[in-house]
Design an enzyme around this catalytic site. Sequence first.
Site, PDB file in Angstrom:
ATOM      1  N   GLU A 173      -1.724   1.499  -9.212  1.00 39.35           N
ATOM      2  CA  GLU A 173      -2.072   1.328  -7.800  1.00 39.35           C
ATOM      3  C   GLU A 173      -1.728  -0.098  -7.361  1.00 39.35           C
ATOM      4  OE1 GLU A 173      -6.067   1.805  -4.968  1.00 39.35           O
ATOM      5  OE2 GLU A 173      -6.285   1.351  -7.103  1.00 39.35           O
ATOM      6  N   LYS A 187      -3.765   7.321   0.336  1.00 33.75           N
ATOM      7  CA  LYS A 187      -5.047   7.449  -0.339  1.00 33.75           C
ATOM      8  C   LYS A 187      -6.116   7.980   0.613  1.00 33.75           C
ATOM      9  CE  LYS A 187      -8.254   4.583  -3.106  1.00 33.75           C
ATOM     10  NZ  LYS A 187      -8.474   3.195  -3.596  1.00 33.75           N
ATOM     11  N   CYS A 223      -6.664   6.253  -7.488  1.00 32.75           N
ATOM     12  CA  CYS A 223      -7.894   5.578  -7.919  1.00 32.75           C
ATOM     13  C   CYS A 223      -9.173   6.315  -7.527  1.00 32.75           C
ATOM     14  CB  CYS A 223      -7.894   4.147  -7.384  1.00 32.75           C
ATOM     15  SG  CYS A 223      -8.949   3.010  -8.343  1.00 32.75           S
TER      16      CYS A 223
END
Length: 260
Positions: A44, A110, A144
């Site tokens: 990330e 995300k 994540c």
Amino acid sequence: MSDLRVALIQSDIIPDDSAANLTALERQMAANCPDPLDLIVLPEVFTTGFHPRARQHAETAAGPVSQWLARHANHYNAVVTGSVVFNDAKAHCNRLLWAAPDKPLQYYDKRHLFRMAGEHERYRAGRQRCIFTLGSWRVLAQVCYDLRFPVFSRNRDDYDLALYVANWPAARHDHWRSLLKARAIENQAYVIGVNRVGHDAYEQAYAGGSVVFSPEGELLVEAGDQAWVITAQLSEAALRDYRARFPAHLDGDEFSLVID
């Protein structure tokens, strides 16, 4: 389907220095990536690290990082993917870029923003769940904190591999490993997790632990806590065989995913 050859690039990200991070990644890849490969996965925000100043170095559609990814996808004849801080002229987002050889860049923004670090105040959340194709493989790409939300990762017989790129702190390393294994078992899919190592701009420690799990939750390969490259070959025959022998996916609950 055919077997998928993957490389996980576990790096120590230098805060606020995109050029230095790209140079370090190039060296890691050149020294350790075997030929041939199908997929190369970076962490990330691999050019900046995860911190509030990262927006000052935001990438754009025609920016240097996008060009770098496309160039290396062509060089390795493989998909190269990882997330960056991105500015699409409307807002900043944490965007996973999917660079395939000789094809336009695709992306996933995300969805779940890490509020404990104020990410939800600095970035726009994604509004789509994205599955990319790589040959005959279907790949769910997430970033994540997405890992903590199993409904968003639920396999509705629409993917074969889930990958998670992360800056996941060492303080919650057990959560990282446990959740990745759980996502593999419950979704009967291969799972890849790629994390960073080192310390960020605020001395937050990262323990790496990049990993590949089989659809049965078997550990196939795992990195330690140093910058490293690990590789694995994912077997389509093993995936098909396990799903045929233990077809739990046929008894899954029907549901609709609502993204506000």
